[in-house]
Design a protein around this motif. Structure first.
Motif, mmCIF file in Angstrom:
data_model
loop_
_atom_site.group_PDB
_atom_site.id
_atom_site.type_symbol
_atom_site.label_atom_id
_atom_site.label_comp_id
_atom_site.label_asym_id
_atom_site.label_seq_id
_atom_site.Cartn_x
_atom_site.Cartn_y
_atom_site.Cartn_z
ATOM 1 N N ALA A 1 0.871 -1.176 0.000
ATOM 2 C CA ALA A 1 0.000 0.000 0.000
ATOM 3 C C ALA A 1 0.905 1.222 0.000
ATOM 4 O O ALA A 1 1.921 1.235 0.679
ATOM 5 N N PRO A 2 0.549 2.232 -0.785
ATOM 6 C CA PRO A 2 1.411 3.411 -0.804
ATOM 7 C C PRO A 2 1.446 4.048 0.583
ATOM 8 O O PRO A 2 0.431 4.127 1.256
ATOM 9 N N GLY A 3 2.611 4.418 1.012
ATOM 10 C CA GLY A 3 2.737 5.032 2.327
ATOM 11 C C GLY A 3 3.180 6.469 2.191
ATOM 12 O O GLY A 3 3.004 7.084 1.145
ATOM 13 N N LEU A 4 3.776 6.963 3.247
ATOM 14 C CA LEU A 4 4.193 8.348 3.232
ATOM 15 C C LEU A 4 5.345 8.575 2.247
ATOM 16 O O LEU A 4 5.476 9.627 1.660
ATOM 17 N N PHE A 5 6.160 7.545 2.087
ATOM 18 C CA PHE A 5 7.337 7.699 1.229
ATOM 19 C C PHE A 5 7.283 6.770 0.030
ATOM 20 O O PHE A 5 6.755 5.670 0.113
ATOM 21 N N GLY B 1 -8.206 5.158 -12.321
ATOM 22 C CA GLY B 1 -7.240 4.360 -11.582
ATOM 23 C C GLY B 1 -5.979 5.165 -11.324
ATOM 24 O O GLY B 1 -5.413 5.158 -10.223
ATOM 25 N N TRP B 2 -5.575 5.880 -12.335
ATOM 26 C CA TRP B 2 -4.346 6.664 -12.201
ATOM 27 C C TRP B 2 -4.545 7.778 -11.179
ATOM 28 O O TRP B 2 -3.716 8.005 -10.305
ATOM 29 N N PHE B 3 -5.680 8.442 -11.265
ATOM 30 C CA PHE B 3 -5.972 9.522 -10.324
ATOM 31 C C PHE B 3 -5.977 8.999 -8.886
ATOM 32 O O PHE B 3 -5.401 9.599 -7.990
ATOM 33 N N LEU B 4 -6.644 7.893 -8.700
ATOM 34 C CA LEU B 4 -6.732 7.357 -7.340
ATOM 35 C C LEU B 4 -5.349 7.017 -6.820
ATOM 36 O O LEU B 4 -5.030 7.230 -5.650
ATOM 37 N N ASP B 5 -4.519 6.491 -7.705
ATOM 38 C CA ASP B 5 -3.171 6.151 -7.286
ATOM 39 C C ASP B 5 -2.399 7.408 -6.887
ATOM 40 O O ASP B 5 -1.723 7.443 -5.860
ATOM 41 N N LEU B 6 -2.537 8.437 -7.686
ATOM 42 C CA LEU B 6 -1.869 9.703 -7.350
ATOM 43 C C LEU B 6 -2.305 10.186 -5.972
ATOM 44 O O LEU B 6 -1.489 10.583 -5.144
ATOM 45 N N LEU B 7 -3.608 10.120 -5.735
ATOM 46 C CA LEU B 7 -4.123 10.645 -4.475
ATOM 47 C C LEU B 7 -3.645 9.807 -3.298
ATOM 48 O O LEU B 7 -3.355 10.329 -2.229
ATOM 49 N N ALA C 1 6.106 14.145 -7.928
ATOM 50 C CA ALA C 1 7.018 13.307 -8.700
ATOM 51 C C ALA C 1 7.845 12.423 -7.767
ATOM 52 O O ALA C 1 8.119 11.262 -8.069
ATOM 53 N N LEU C 2 8.212 12.998 -6.627
ATOM 54 C CA LEU C 2 9.050 12.243 -5.690
ATOM 55 C C LEU C 2 8.284 11.106 -5.035
ATOM 56 O O LEU C 2 8.865 10.177 -4.511
ATOM 57 N N LYS C 3 6.983 11.235 -5.024
ATOM 58 C CA LYS C 3 6.197 10.253 -4.306
ATOM 59 C C LYS C 3 5.823 9.072 -5.168
ATOM 60 O O LYS C 3 5.357 8.052 -4.672
ATOM 61 N N LEU C 4 5.938 9.241 -6.458
ATOM 62 C CA LEU C 4 5.574 8.140 -7.338
ATOM 63 C C LEU C 4 6.730 7.153 -7.398
ATOM 64 O O LEU C 4 7.896 7.538 -7.342
ATOM 65 N N ASP C 5 6.354 5.896 -7.515
ATOM 66 C CA ASP C 5 7.405 4.892 -7.612
ATOM 67 C C ASP C 5 7.946 4.799 -9.030
ATOM 68 O O ASP C 5 9.013 4.278 -9.268
ATOM 69 N N ALA C 6 7.156 5.276 -9.956
ATOM 70 C CA ALA C 6 7.590 5.163 -11.344
ATOM 71 C C ALA C 6 7.834 6.556 -11.905
ATOM 72 O O ALA C 6 7.186 7.509 -11.517
ATOM 73 N N ARG C 7 8.781 6.633 -12.813
ATOM 74 C CA ARG C 7 8.972 7.908 -13.493
ATOM 75 C C ARG C 7 8.541 7.695 -14.938
ATOM 76 O O ARG C 7 9.215 7.010 -15.703
#
Ligand code: SF4
Lengths: 880, 1082
Positions: free
Chosen positions: A522-526, B122-128, B384-390
């Motif tokens: 699950a996405p967390g803070l980091f 789906g993408w929006f929810l992931d961003l949020l 950008a820093l919070k996403l796992d993918a670039r």
């Protein structure tokens, strides 16, 4: 991962066996006393399994076993102090977050929960004090808010050494200290991801005495393991080359005999395949079987199917407390307290076996009460319900008295969490819920949890409102779980991490799709990248760990891997691990892994029913009712079977207490208004008449809920002048009101049945002396439907019999009066209509029925569409 | 300006492009090929972001990607080379790329994270989820699934509150609107406002008082003076009154009709203004307009020279009345907006708060918040820093259904990304002809705007393709003329591979004679003569024709090309897809199919929950809860679960002198009697049995018992006609699954489950669909055109019924140009004829867009058909049908597919074997708390704690757990006293023995861990002391105790014998009072 001791790999079918062998070989001189050694295992159950394997491998009558323990428990056993309970930390953290304004509307409890977990992770990684500077070094100021939060949390929670990770670290230190005097070897296996604290501990142990840690290796001797290893641990050399090498060494696929797959078209198919596989395993004598519940829904379905064969499954995965029936009782009770007994929640409570004494004893009364609630349309409110109960029963039933009393005693002013819990507990005592809850395993667990929370939070003094407290309680019930220990079975339902290091003869992986295997973090803070920089475990680490766990399990015996290949009409991709294994297998041996066959689940066979057919019952004369309304007549015309249901069987639909007031209620209200109006000898002056009508209307609507009253009032107000105008016109033609809501009836004798009564209640009868001095009368039927439909009905009075039937009963002319639109004018029944023939058809039909005429289900679609009897006639399931 | 598709460019991994692709042209092929090209060119899997319109499409894309990667990994070199060649990889590069191609499968499957294939939502929810702090969201705020429910609850609560406070601004507004609009229209207005909440937010973004802002924008477009009553003003103008009089007088001299109108008009002068106005509107004007003819010949003649004055007067009056009408309209518009916006805004806010309360968000929130986040200068960089993918390669599918808000967000993000990374590519596919989501705010013009944007900033060429691989030549030939007149439509062509594939086309106009309702010969006898089915409406006839043609001419006869085998075989039910525009008449088509015995799956609202078998099970569950509900009980009894007969029902319900009771009570009485019919006995037994399980078993488990003990599936199979069995079985399964899902929720109860079902049945958005029958899809699919998006079928039947589009009323006007940051206008409108002059251009534009969408819907519907296409509808009403009919005139299209050679032998369904297994496992009786046992345990622990070598036990904690805190001190004292007893000193005084162990753990040969309470080793012997510290042992004599515990002690003896080979071993029991009972040696 840094290697703290010596990380070794062992082959063979099962790691515990291999470790036992290695241990016994190395310390043969100590036998039978291995008490100085320590074996670290991933969990307690793995420890039990290991002890068994060790004894079996040693082959001696008795051993003094080594210390077999998970590292955590070991540290706990030597720790002297206590850590602060999680619930207290959570409350403290909430106290801090409560005052951070920029968080806006964020739910503080949920956030606190999340941050607490992160704080523990940081603590376990020996990060903390310097975390903020590290994040800043990484990302400058971009993650300012996160950094600030973490700092706040850290300050609030983790710098006084009371957090569980700090305590754990102290425990480990204590072990180290203790060991310095007499260092002894440590052996460990399948320990999974180690935190920084643990790694440090093991390295320091290794300085004093040998530490050997084992993981499953890819010994080439075991072709199956080797294949899995090639599929999941390697990406080089290219797949086809690896496959070629594999095939060269093992011309036959070692997986064919061991593993089956099942890509299921839907949930039930998957569950059936798994159950079939388990049944087959049991047939050939396998006993210990792990069912890995990656997909909880399917796993539950599997458990239910196995249950049908008395194959019981011990469920180790547990239930969130909030999903238990018992928690539902508490939830309903609190809802009753906070919202003054909404009838739905109240009825849920009353039908629960967990309170108010013996359910069977109140059951009949409760049903009676429910019917009364529905009929009266009481949707909530203690006062109304009391009134109803007094009317219904000789004395107030004890179950209701207890509930109402407990609610009165439930204080609702702001209070600390513990006080709220005490209030809850006291009220549960009052409604006699405690003992039944205690007798139920899940119930006991809920009560225990609440009791523990109450103790742990004893000195927390923050005050909360009822609503806030309930949110907290929800969260608490959400985050605790209940494990049903009432089933003992070698077949266990468990999770991948919980199965780590354990010994099974066979394993089924349920729900091996891309969603669940590996589990998505699950996405967390980091982000993962930030986590990696900070030295926290990342998604890749988790994937590696999951793969290791899976390989451990599969190495031990036959396996089934199943997943839903389709989900709600959408393809649902398989786990990447499955795809990789399939590809390698295909490349090596040119064939796919075998697919699991399915079986039908067992049922308790019954004498099967015949094909469903269009019903056409006959009835005896005695079974026919004695009284007939126009509605009954109309129903008989529309569909004889529907008549059978509503008139012969006398079955009616029940009202719902919470159904919104609808069209028919509006109609009834207008009927009452008009009846009152005409009964009160209204003036024939337009303005005065209008005023009177308006007053009566206002009084009638006044009892309704505010919005309905307003809306209906406004709607009817726009019709009233037109109504008066229409009426005055009518009066001008000489018509005078005679009676309203008048019952009319006509006795009748029908051959084969005897005396019956035809009856009806007409909205209004008006009369006048006509030009010839004759006495004329008209029955008037108010209608709130559209005029167009009524006109259509008037065209074919032999099929729409209400009006002719009234005309005949009252011996008068008849008319509809639509009152939903302006202008308001009568729609009169054609004077030429042969109302006599139409009305006499009813007794004739009844005679025919009594003489054996069949009541066939032959309604037309427009009738069937709103027919309440469809479930009984079963139209749509008939054979041709 | 569009270029024909050039795959060398479109698939090039270094270039961006846009493809306008017609239906069936292989969009998925293009998109996935491009993904592979990108990966081959070295893109990391995580750098790919593909966004499509539905989850299903996303899943299919992933599936296809995996399938192709598998081809690359496994097939021989020739095949792989050809695969690469097909995707336009230059011959010279193929060899070099081969190794990478072969490794791609594993590269993709092992990458963390992998490629992202998702929907906008789906993408929006992931961003949020990754930026909740910025978005102000609760942690991982779950998505609210039942929007409607919460909205309705909130609306009802607010309406009640406003009605109760008539003095408040909202209360006043409510009364006005109820009076002006009526309840029904008010609800429509509010619900439309709710649907347009994103537009509302965008329009009023940054405004402190949104309602005032919106009104201020609206006001200048309306008539200046809205406060003066225009009617009163008209009549207070003497000039006007004089004109009325003169015109009235003049008309008297005219023709017959003019003479008739004259007195009415004159009469108006004596009426109150409003009535007078009504008269003028009726007799001077006609239907609100000026009359075509100002004067008849007679009047002209009669007036002579006065004609001019008359005409001038008349024109002045007409003009004034027109203006007056326009002012009245503006007043209505103003009032509607003043009050409507106030209530609408309050309603939306109430809903937002309700969600916040529950910690949930809905799709609209997700979209709005995510778009804001992407556009936010403050937060975007951190995101950008919070996403796992670039993401570096964006692939956009079905772009024609994107809405302006989404495009705003996406374009901002693209500009930023492009600035940071010049290697960024975008690939966009879509087809404005298939844009059909205006009701979800999709805006086809966004596609063109986006194409332009990509051309400017990403140098992306715009290609278009008109070759379809789906449709057979005949279908292509038939479709082209239907759309020839549509702007921007280019004739389609078929794929060469389909050259010989046959097609069939039929246009079936339905005519109904407008007969007076059926002639009745005397009075009908309902017992012998059913009413004839209504066939007065075209849709009834159509439904019948639909089922008949399928049954008699199509199924089993037409030969269709099988998707998998590519062979021709007879058509099955599953080959037919029947499409409707709206769900209005679905039930009629369902009935017709039912009657013809053709299995089908329907997307009717609450499909599953309307199915008879599902209703049966619900009824059964309701009966369990409330057995006195007669209708439910009777329903349950007659369902195949119990298959009671009508005689049985009579026995249970009919008035009977022998029974005072009826229904449930009588059923139970009857069941106790010997001559009770077995069906009723069984019903009573099972129902009573299941009733005992309520409240204790979760719903799913209860249902499983019902299916199992009720033998449900077999009974339904026996009762139902063969053709329907698979669907019924599938529905029963789907119902079970529903229960499972529900059980996962918070605080489940059976009653709660049933309530949930009831509310689901009416909730079009959330209602569960029917189960898919196991044998693939062998049922006619009866779905909406919107639901058919992305689907295809060998045979498509477009059902027209008499559906025709009605313009909206009581709704929101919020035109949003595709590239604008927010709607350029926002207001409410009422009836069709009350829209006012100022807003007309927008309404015209909306109407054009609506027409466009209607064309698109037809295009989508017709292009689902691979081979057979049938269009039916009312001959006189269905615009689509007429259009198709005209287009196909004289074309001599084939009307049948060639008959399939041999009727297909139905695959024998071989019954699966029943699973059987030996029973295993056991249920433990719940442990009963026992005071004696608890005190024993505590005592035991105290001994362990205090006896040397003492092992520290946390005694207070244990005491708490056992609920014995109060007793701890006493017990601990007792334990210490025991240890101090002189006769036990030799076991507890370290000076008197060699070593001692507390809780000595031993492993026996079977691997069981045994714990010995105390083992004391002396020079010459070893003693095992077994504590029996419970109070229950105290009163028992020695021999009884030894007898009872002998086996256990012997077992200990044997174990220790394996350790102490050279010392005798003794055992003894030690009681709480210090009594020591040695086990006599044997
Ligand atoms: S559903 Fe139709 S056929 Fe069945 S009882 Fe009702 S009206 Fe008659």
């Amino acid at each position: 991962m840094e290697n703290p001791g010596r990380l070794e790999t062992l082959g063979g079918p099962s790691l515990p066996h291999a470790v036992a062998h290695a241990l016994l070989a190395q310390y043969a001189d100590r036998l039978p006393d291995l008490s100085g050694l320590t074996v670290l295992v991933p969990n307690h159950r793995a420890g039990q399994d290991f002890a068994r394997v060790l004894a079996q491998t040693a082959g001696r009558p008795v051993l003094i076993p080594p210390k077999i323990t998970p590292l955590k428990s070991w540290a706990q056993s030597v720790a002297v102090d206590h850590s602060e309970p999680q619930s207290r930390r959570l409350a403290r953290l909430h106290g801090v977050l409560r005052h951070i304004d920029w968080l806006g509307k964020i739910d503080r409890w949920a956030l606190a929960n999340e941050l607490l977990a992160l704080a523990d992770e940081l603590s376990a990684a020996r990060l903390g004090g310097e975390i903020a500077s590290q994040i800043r070094a990484l990302h400058a100021d971009t993650l300012d808010r996160e950094t600030a939060l973490i700092e706040a949390v850290w300050q609030a929670l983790n710098n006084d050494g009371t957090d569980p990770q700090a305590r754990y670290a102290r425990g480990l230190d204590a072990i180290l200290e203790h060991r310095t005097s007499a260092p002894q070897p440590i052996v460990g296996y399948a320990l999974g991801l180690l935190t920084a604290v643990e790694q440090l501990f093991l390295s320091r142990c290794a300085e004093q005495a040998p530490v050997r840690l084992f993981e499953l290796g890819a010994e080439t001797a075991d072709a199956y393991n080797f294949t899995l290893h090639q599929a999941w641990r390697m990406t080089e050399p290219p797949l086809r080359e690896r496959a070629a090498t594999l095939a060269a060494h093992h011309p036959e696929s070692p997986a064919l005999e061991r593993m089956t797959l099942f890509p299921a078209p839907h949930l039930e198919a998957e569950a059936r395949a798994v159950a079939t596989w388990v049944a087959n395993q049991l047939q050939v004598g396998t006993r210990t079987i792990a069912l890995i519940a990656l997909d909880r829904e399917t796993a539950r379905r599997v458990r239910a199917l196995l249950d049908r064969m008395d194959v019981l499954v011990a469920d180790e995965t547990g239930w969130t407390l909030s999903t238990t029936a018992v928690a539902a009782v508490i939830d309903r009770w609190l809802e009753c307290v906070s919202s003054d007994f909404p009838h739905i929640e109240l009825l849920d409570l009353l039908k629960s076996p967990f309170l108010l004494g013996e359910l069977a004893e109140r059951q009949d009364q409760v049903l009676q009460f429910e019917l009364a609630l529905r009929r009266q349309g009481i949707s909530h409110g203690m006062t109304d319900m009391l009134r109803l109960a007094h009317a219904q029963f000789d004395e107030l039933p004890s179950w209701l008295a207890l509930l109402f009393g407990a609610k009165q005693n439930f204080a609702q002013n702001r209070a600390p969490l513990t006080i709220w819990l005490t209030r809850l507990n006291d009220s549960l005592v009052e409604i006699q819920a405690i003992d039944p809850l205690k007798a139920d395993a899940a119930g006991a667990s809920v009560l225990d949890t609440l009791e523990t929370l109450r103790r742990d939070l004893a000195d927390d003094t923050e005050k909360y409102s009822f609503g806030e407290w309930r949110r907290w309680l929800n969260l608490a019930l959400e985050s605790a779980s209940f494990i049903d220990e009432s089933v003992v079975s070698p077949i266990v339902l468990t999770s991948l991490p919980a199965a780590r290091g354990r010994v099974f003869e066979a394993v089924a992986i349920i729900g091996a799709d891309a969603q669940h295997l590996p589990a998505r973090p699950a996405p967390g803070l980091f982000s993962q990248a930030t986590r990696a920089h900070l030295g926290l475990p990342t998604a890749s680490d988790e994937v590696d760990a999951a793969t290791t766990d899976l390989m451990h399990l599969l190495a031990q015996g036959p396996a089934l891997i199943s997943w839903r290949a389709w989900n709600n009409d959408e393809p649902n991709p398989a786990s990447p691990l499955v795809l990789r294994l399939q590809a390698l297998h295909h490349a090596a041996w040119g064939s796919d892994l075998p697919e699991q066959a399915s079986g039908e689940p067992p049922t308790q066979p019954s004498p099967l029913p015949g094909a469903s057919a269009q019903p056409a019952p006959t009835v005896f004369a005695e079974q026919l009712p004695r009284r007939y309304s126009p509605t009954a007549y109309q129903t008989l015309l529309d569909c004889p079977y529907r008549f059978f249901v509503s008139s012969v069987l006398g079955i009616r639909e029940l009202d719902e207490a919470d159904d919104a007031l609808d069209k028919s209620d509006y109609g009834n209200a207008l009927h009452r208004i008009l009846n009152t109006f005409h009964d009160s000898a209204p003036p024939t002056k337009r303005d005065a008449a209008l005023t009177l009508l308006s007053e009566i209307s206002i009084a009638e609507f006044a009892t309704l809920p505010a919005y309905t009253a307003t809306a209906w009032h406004i709607r009817w107000a726009s019709i009233q002048p037109a109504y008066i105008d229409g009426w005055l016109d009518w009066v001008a033609q000489g018509w005078r009101y005679q009676s309203g809501e008048a019952a009319v009836e006509m006795p009748f004798n029908v051959a084969g049945i005897g005396d019956i009564t035809l009856h009806g209640r007409v909205d209004r009868v008006d009369g006048r002396i006509d030009q010839n001095g004759g006495d004329a009368r008209t029955v008037i039927d108010y209608k709130t439907g559209a005029a167009a439909g009524l006109k259509k009905k008037l065209k074919d009075p032999s099929e729409a019999v209400q009006l002719p039937f009234y005309a005949w009963l009252a011996d008068a002319a008849a008319a509809y009066l639509p009152i939903n639109d302006t202008p308001v004018a009568l729609l009169e029944l054609d004077g030429e209509t042969d109302v006599d023939a139409i009305s006499r058809r009813l007794p004739e039909l009844l005679g025919a029925i009594a003489a054996g005429g069949m009541l066939e289900a032959n309604g037309v679609d427009t009738v069937c569409q709103y027919c309440e009897a469809r479930g009984l006639c079963r139209k749509g399931m008939w054979h041709e | 300006m569009n270029k024909p598709l050039d795959n060398t460019v479109a698939l090039s991994p270094t270039r961006s492009s846009v493809v306008e692709a017609c239906a069936g042209s292989g969009k998925t092929w293009l998109l996935v090929s491009r993904m592979i090209r990108l990966l081959l060119a070295g893109a990391k899997p995580s750098e790919l972001l593909a966004i499509t319109f539905t989850r299903k499409a996303a899943q299919e894309m992933t599936d296809r990607l995996h399938e192709w990667l598998r081809v690359l990994a496994l097939e021989d070199d020739t095949t792989v080379r050809q695969f690469l060649r097909d995707r336009e990889i230059p011959e010279s590069e193929i060899d070099a790329l081969l190794p990478r191609a072969r490794g791609l499968l594993e590269t993709v499957l092992t990458s963390q994270p992998g490629p992202t294939v998702t929907t906008f939502h789906g993408w929006f929810l992931d961003l949020l989820k990754r930026a909740p702090l910025e978005a102000g969201l609760p942690w991982g705020a779950p998505l609210l699934e039942r929007e409607k429910q919460l909205q309705n609850e909130g609306r009802d609560a607010l309406l009640a509150r406003w009605a109760a406070a008539p003095e408040s601004p909202e209360g006043a507004a409510l009364r006005v609107l109820l009076t002006d609009l009526g309840e029904h229209n008010l609800r429509a207005l509010l619900s439309h406002f709710m649907q347009a909440r994103a537009e509302w937010w965008a329009y009023t973004d940054g405004q402190t008082d949104p309602v005032a802002f919106a009104l201020a924008q609206l006001r200048p477009g309306l008539y200046e003076d809205l406060d003066t009553d225009p009617v009163a003003a008209f009549w207070s103008d003497d000039l006007m009154a004089a004109r009325v009089k003169r015109v009235g007088v003049s008309l008297e001299k005219g023709g017959k009709s003019e003479q008739a109108r004259a007195p009415e008009i004159q009469r108006s002068l004596n009426l109150p203004p409003d009535d007078a106005h009504a008269v003028l509107m009726k007799y001077l004007m006609t239907a609100g307009q000026r009359r075509k003819k100002q004067a008849t010949k007679e009047l002209e003649k009669a007036l002579g020279a006065e004609l001019d004055t008359y005409l001038r007067d008349l024109d002045a009056l007409e003009t004034a009345l027109e203006t007056l009408t326009a002012i009245q309209t503006d007043i209505r518009i103003w009032n509607l907006n003043r009050h409507g916006l106030l209530l609408g805004h309050a309603l939306v806010q109430g809903y937002q708060e309700a969600k916040a309360q529950q910690g949930m968000i809905d799709f609209t929130d997700a979209e709005w918040l995510a778009c804001r986040l992407l556009q936010s200068e403050e937060h975007a960089p951190g995101l950008a820093l919070k996403l796992d993918a670039r993401y570096r390669h964006l692939l956009l599918d079905e772009f024609q259904d994107t809405n302006p808000l989404q495009w705003q967000a996406l374009s901002t993000w693209l500009m930023e990304a492009r600035a940071a990374d010049s290697a960024m590519t975008v690939f966009m596919v879509g087809d404005p002809k298939q844009a059909i989501y205006r009701f979800r705010r999709g805006e086809a013009r966004v596609f063109t705007a986006a194409a332009e944007f990509l051309r400017t900033h990403f140098d992306a060429p715009l290609f278009s393709t008109t070759m379809t691989r789906r449709l057979s030549p005949a279908v292509v030939q038939a479709i082209n003329p239907v759309f020839a007149a549509v702007e921007g439509f280019a004739a389609h062509s078929h794929a060469p591979a389909n050259e010989t594939r046959p097609g069939a086309l039929r246009c079936l106009p339905i005519h109904v004679e407008k007969t007076e309702s059926h002639v009745t010969f005397g009075l009908r006898n309902p017992l012998t003569t059913p009413l004839p089915e209504a066939e007065d409406r075209a849709v009834h006839v159509e439904a019948k024709t639909f089922a008949e043609v399928l049954h008699d001419e199509v199924l089993g006869r037409w030969g269709v090309v099988d998707k998998h085998t590519k062979q021709t075989r007879p058509a099955r039910a599953g080959d037919v897809m029947a499409l409707v525009k709206k769900r209005t008449h679905l039930h009629l088509y369902e009935r017709a199919l039912e009657a013809a015995g053709i299995p089908f799956i329907t997307s009717r609202r609450g499909g599953l929950l309307h199915a008879l078998e599902a209703r049966d099970v619900i009824s059964l569950l309701e009966t369990l809860l409330l057995p006195h509900a007669d209708l439910k009980l009777a329903h349950t009894l007659k369902s195949p679960v119990f298959a009671c007969s009508d005689e049985d029902l009579l026995a249970v319900f009919a008035p009977s002198p022998a029974h005072e009771t009826r229904g449930w009570k009588r059923l139970n009485t009857l069941a106790g009697q010997v001559d009770c019919p077995p069906t009723l006995t069984r019903a009573a037994r099972l129902l009573n049995h299941w009733r005992t399980r309520i409240g204790r078993l979760p719903v799913h488990d209860l249902l499983d018992h019902i299916y199992f003990e009720g033998d449900l599936e077999a009974r339904y199979a026996a009762a139902a006609p063969a053709a329907m069995r698979p669907q019924i079985a599938a529905n029963l399964r789907a119902f079970m699954q529903l229960a499972l899902t529900q059980d996962g929720g918070r605080y489940p109860t059976l009653a709660g489950f049933i309530r949930e079902l009831a509310s689901l049945t009416d909730d079009a958005d959330a209602a569960p669909g029917e189960g898919l029958a196991a044998d693939g899809e062998n049922a006619v699919r009866l779905i909406t055109i919107h639901g058919s998006k992305g689907l295809e079928a060998p045979i498509v039947w477009l059902l027209g019924g008499s559906d025709h589009a009605r313009g909206d009323s009581y709704s929101v006007l919020a035109p949003w140009p595709p590239t604008a940051p927010q709607p350029e206008h926002f207001s409410l409108f009422g009836k069709q004829d009350e829209r006012g002059a100022w807003r007309e251009p927008w309404f015209v534009e909306e109407a054009e867009l609506a027409q466009r969408e209607s064309d698109n819907l037809l295009y989508v519907a017709l292009t689902r058909a691979e081979q057979g296409l049938i269009v039916s509808g009312a001959a006189d009403k269905s615009a689509w049908l007429q259009r198709v009919d005209v287009a196909w005139q004289g074309m001599e299209l084939p009307v049948d597919l060639p008959l399939a050679a041999s009727p297909e032998a139905l695959p024998r369904v071989t019954a699966l074997p029943h699973m059987t297994a030996p029973p295993i496992g056991q249920r433990l009786a719940p442990a009963t708390a026992n005071l004696a046992a608890a005190s024993g345990e505590l005592f035991h622990a105290c001994l362990e704690h205090h006896a040397p070598p003492s092992a520290t036990r946390d005694l207070p904690a244990l005491a708490t757990r056992l609920g014995m805190t109060a007793e701890l001190n006493r017990i601990e004292a007792d334990a210490r006293a025991l240890l101090a007893q002189p006769h036990l000193a030799r076991f507890f005084d370290p000076a008197q023995y060699q070593t001692a162990h507390n809780e000595l753990a031993l492993l026996d040969a079977g691997g069981r861990m045994q714990r010995l309470d105390r083992v004391v080793e002396f020079d010459d012997a070893v003693w095992i002391i077994d504590y029996k510290t419970g109070d229950d042992s105290l009163g028992l004599p020695d021999d009884l105790l030894t007898e009872r515990h002998r086996p256990q002690l012997l077992n200990y003896l044997t174990l220790l014998a394996g350790l102490y080979l050279d010392k005798p071993i003794h055992t003894a029991l030690l009681l709480a009072d210090g009594r020591l009972i040695p086990l006599p040696a044997q």
